[in-house]
Write a protein that holds these residues in place. Structure first.
Motif, PDB file in Angstrom:
ATOM      1  N   LYS A   1      38.604 -12.597  16.212  1.00 26.97           N
ATOM      2  CA  LYS A   1      37.950 -13.028  17.437  1.00 26.97           C
ATOM      3  C   LYS A   1      37.881 -11.854  18.401  1.00 26.97           C
ATOM      4  O   LYS A   1      38.863 -11.147  18.607  1.00 26.97           O
ATOM      5  CB  LYS A   1      38.718 -14.185  18.083  1.00 26.97           C
ATOM      6  CG  LYS A   1      38.156 -14.647  19.422  1.00 26.97           C
ATOM      7  CD  LYS A   1      39.100 -15.642  20.080  1.00 26.97           C
ATOM      8  CE  LYS A   1      38.692 -15.950  21.510  1.00 26.97           C
ATOM      9  NZ  LYS A   1      39.732 -16.726  22.226  1.00 26.97           N
TER      10      LYS A   1
ATOM     11  N   GLY B   1      43.189 -10.005  15.487  1.00 25.89           N
ATOM     12  CA  GLY B   1      42.758  -9.792  14.120  1.00 25.89           C
ATOM     13  C   GLY B   1      43.891  -9.487  13.165  1.00 25.89           C
ATOM     14  O   GLY B   1      45.053  -9.812  13.414  1.00 25.89           O
TER      15      GLY B   1
ATOM     16  N   VAL C   1      40.762  -8.284  21.416  1.00 23.56           N
ATOM     17  CA  VAL C   1      40.530  -8.444  19.983  1.00 23.56           C
ATOM     18  C   VAL C   1      41.791  -8.991  19.326  1.00 23.56           C
ATOM     19  O   VAL C   1      42.880  -8.424  19.489  1.00 23.56           O
ATOM     20  CB  VAL C   1      40.151  -7.111  19.311  1.00 23.56           C
ATOM     21  CG1 VAL C   1      39.849  -7.326  17.825  1.00 23.56           C
ATOM     22  CG2 VAL C   1      38.963  -6.466  20.014  1.00 23.56           C
TER      23      VAL C   1
ATOM     24  N   GLU D   1      40.868  -5.621  11.643  1.00 22.15           N
ATOM     25  CA  GLU D   1      39.775  -6.510  11.251  1.00 22.15           C
ATOM     26  C   GLU D   1      39.737  -7.680  12.224  1.00 22.15           C
ATOM     27  O   GLU D   1      40.668  -8.475  12.316  1.00 22.15           O
ATOM     28  CB  GLU D   1      39.976  -7.027   9.833  1.00 22.15           C
ATOM     29  CG  GLU D   1      38.841  -7.935   9.365  1.00 22.15           C
ATOM     30  CD  GLU D   1      39.131  -8.588   8.036  1.00 22.15           C
ATOM     31  OE1 GLU D   1      39.106  -9.831   7.976  1.00 22.15           O
ATOM     32  OE2 GLU D   1      39.404  -7.854   7.066  1.00 22.15           O
ATOM     33  N   ALA D   2      38.655  -7.788  12.970  1.00 21.11           N
ATOM     34  CA  ALA D   2      38.588  -8.735  14.076  1.00 21.11           C
ATOM     35  C   ALA D   2      38.344 -10.154  13.589  1.00 21.11           C
ATOM     36  O   ALA D   2      37.379 -10.413  12.870  1.00 21.11           O
ATOM     37  CB  ALA D   2      37.489  -8.326  15.049  1.00 21.11           C
TER      38      ALA D   2
ATOM     39  N   LEU E   1      34.329  -5.316  12.509  1.00 21.59           N
ATOM     40  CA  LEU E   1      33.772  -6.662  12.489  1.00 21.59           C
ATOM     41  C   LEU E   1      33.393  -7.051  11.074  1.00 21.59           C
ATOM     42  O   LEU E   1      33.074  -6.198  10.241  1.00 21.59           O
ATOM     43  CB  LEU E   1      32.547  -6.754  13.396  1.00 21.59           C
ATOM     44  CG  LEU E   1      32.802  -7.071  14.879  1.00 21.59           C
ATOM     45  CD1 LEU E   1      33.663  -5.997  15.527  1.00 21.59           C
ATOM     46  CD2 LEU E   1      31.490  -7.210  15.630  1.00 21.59           C
TER      47      LEU E   1
ATOM     48  N   GLY F   1      29.112  -9.345  12.451  1.00 22.96           N
ATOM     49  CA  GLY F   1      29.973 -10.368  12.986  1.00 22.96           C
ATOM     50  C   GLY F   1      29.368 -10.942  14.238  1.00 22.96           C
ATOM     51  O   GLY F   1      28.630 -10.303  14.951  1.00 22.96           O
TER      52      GLY F   1
ATOM     53  N   SER G   1      31.233 -18.791  13.019  1.00 20.74           N
ATOM     54  CA  SER G   1      31.557 -17.458  13.543  1.00 20.74           C
ATOM     55  C   SER G   1      30.342 -16.747  14.116  1.00 20.74           C
ATOM     56  O   SER G   1      30.490 -15.701  14.757  1.00 20.74           O
ATOM     57  CB  SER G   1      32.192 -16.595  12.449  1.00 20.74           C
ATOM     58  OG  SER G   1      31.320 -16.440  11.348  1.00 20.74           O
TER      59      SER G   1
ATOM     60  N   THR H   1      33.827 -12.706  11.987  1.00 25.88           N
ATOM     61  CA  THR H   1      34.267 -12.383  13.348  1.00 25.88           C
ATOM     62  C   THR H   1      33.512 -13.234  14.363  1.00 25.88           C
ATOM     63  O   THR H   1      32.288 -13.330  14.323  1.00 25.88           O
ATOM     64  CB  THR H   1      34.027 -10.902  13.661  1.00 25.88           C
ATOM     65  OG1 THR H   1      34.729 -10.091  12.724  1.00 25.88           O
ATOM     66  CG2 THR H   1      34.498 -10.573  15.070  1.00 25.88           C
TER      67      THR H   1
END
Length: 500
Positions: A412, A397, A395, A409-410, A367, A27, A51, A371
């Motif tokens: 950003k 997500g 984070v 789950e990220a 990531l 990511g 991303s 991400t």
């Protein structure tokens, strides 16, 4: 923390998370996706936020490019792009997560002065989101928005910014920002888009208005094959030019953002955006980004989604095929709307480059190639290794099942200033669903948090939460907590996230 979606959507997304497994992906830009070669998965258009880089990651695919970008907004090379900018890529992508770009296109949604800004704050006085106008056009931004050279908290009236975003399902024409970057003020170089106000188009006077902003033009202002006669039929129009005495004098007029999503060199399309209309069960369709999307029995819904969850405003990603009538038949639909978060200093020695994971406040962060890793105070293109240090990490997500546990789950990851204080003084904040109660211990985002007589409850009580959990509910909580000893988490405050 932010509330990008209402509580009932958060509960739907969290109620049936999918298994992540182990992702061998990078990511935030470097290294690519380390899996075996595969066949062609799609040939056509991929439209979504950047991303990462090396070359360019869009919609989870690493596209190799020749470094050139087609744009009339001062961006000509890949190294001028920034995370969160929405690109249209023509090319092909494979099942191994790699692709080849034939062309890369970028176009600002807005450039101009921020005005009428208002902030939405959480219970602690932190900025959750902002709403503002640019020459009459309404824009919203939240914790998923990527900022460069300015921050969500510091954005204010008078800032001159460029914005890449999507039109939301709002009758007054609101836009949601994916990227906001600070620019040098120059009102000879502004851009807006939106629908032409009803009754404002006066062809004999070469003028119209968008949300009350007057626009004048000459016959030479029209881009490509667009003509003045086309204005009456455009869903969205964009105008670039100079602000003079309150009027935008357009040097270029083109179709708005819907042109990003037109059929290109192939029938396949991948794209992200906010759903425009609720799912219609009678014909199994919904609208998004100016397209009609149909689902059938072969459409794969990820993230615990179902067709009935597709409600106006939800940010999703769609992969499908153009049909002869211009609609899209969806092959896969997944959520891209955050429903969980964690904020704090990265846990010591938890960076795992093989699995692309780390922990913050005990929460496992995963990531993916989608991400975004960013630092609004830096122009560096960050990778996982750049998080190694005593940085404050935020984070945003999606809560997922990961094997027998839970992972965030990220979408950003934002790196902030370093925090060199002792670990015992480091506080954390997380938001997620309540998944287990054992006495006075609440489990949130996979970590057990001890509540005490000193824990403050906002909008609820310990007993009410226990009763709700025993009744089968999974309320979404925002928890402020500390770690007095390694692995021992104690809640300072628990707030029930309510539907706004």
């Amino acid at each position: 923390m932010f509330r990008a979606v209402t509580l009932h959507r958060m509960l739907k997304l969290a109620a049936a998370p999918i298994a992540l497994g182990v992702l061998s992906a990078c990511g935030g830009g470097g290294g690519g996706v380390d899996v075996a070669d595969g066949g062609i998965r799609g040939t056509g258009s991929s439209v979504g936020p950047v991303s990462g880089f090396g070359s360019v990651f869009v919609n989870g695919v690493k596209f190799e490019t020749d470094g050139r970008v087609s744009s009339d907004d001062g961006i000509e090379r890949e190294d001028q792009l920034q995370e969160g900018m929405i690109l249209r890529i023509e090319g092909e992508w494979r099942v191994d997560g790699r692709g080849n770009a034939e062309s890369v296109e970028y176009d600002d949604t807005f450039r101009g002065l921020v005005a009428n800004l208002t902030q939405t704050l959480d219970a602690d006085g932190m900025v959750e989101s902002v709403r503002f106008t640019i020459y009459g056009q309404t824009v919203v931004a939240d914790q998923q928005t990527v900022f460069k050279d300015i921050a969500l908290e510091t954005l204010a009236d008078g800032a001159f910014v460029r914005i890449s975003g999507w039109r939301e399902p709002d009758p007054n024409g609101r836009y949601r920002a994916s990227h906001i970057g600070l620019m040098t003020q120059d009102e000879t170089n502004v851009e807006i888009e939106g629908r032409i106000d009803e009754g404002s188009l006066q062809l004999n006077l070469n003028q119209f208005s968008i949300n009350g902003q007057s626009v004048s033009y000459t016959d030479s202002a029209f881009a490509g094959s667009l003509t003045e006669a086309d204005l009456a039929d455009l869903l969205l129009v964009e105008a670039e030019g100079t602000i003079s005495n309150g009027v935008l004098i357009a040097r270029e007029i083109d179709e708005g953002e819907t042109r990003r999503y037109r059929r290109g060199s192939g029938d396949d399309i991948e794209f992200s955006g906010p759903v425009s209309t609720d799912y219609n069960a009678s014909d199994r369709s919904f609208h998004i980004n100016g397209l009609i999307v149909f689902v059938d029995d072969n459409t794969e819904f990820d993230d615990g989604l179902s067709a009935s969850d597709l409600t106006a405003g939800m940010l999703i990603q769609v992969e499908g095929d153009f049909q002869d009538n211009g609609s899209v038949l969806a092959e896969e639909i997944e959520a891209r709307e955050g429903n969980a978060s964690v904020d704090g200093v990265l846990d010591v020695n938890t960076l795992n480059f093989n699995d692309q994971t780390f922990r913050v406040g005990g929460v496992l962060v995963q990531l993916t190639p989608r991400t975004i890793i960013t630092d609004d105070d830096s122009d560096l293109r960050l990778k996982l290794a750049d998080l190694n240090g005593s940085y404050q990490i935020e984070v945003e997500g999606i809560e997922r099942q990961s094997g027998s546990g839970v992972a965030l789950e990220a979408i950003k990851v934002e790196r902030n200033e370093e925090d060199n204080g002792p670990a015992a003084d480091r506080d954390y904040e997380s938001q997620g669903q309540l998944t287990q109660v054992q006495g006075t211990v609440f489990t949130i985002l996979g970590i057990d948090v001890q509540t005490t007589i000193d824990t403050q409850f906002e909008g609820t009580s310990r007993d009410e939460l226990i009763d709700a959990f025993d009744a089968g509910q999974r309320p979404v909580l925002e928890v402020e907590y500390s770690e007095p000893t390694p692995g021992n988490f104690v809640a300072d405050e628990i707030e029930l996230e309510s539907e706004d």
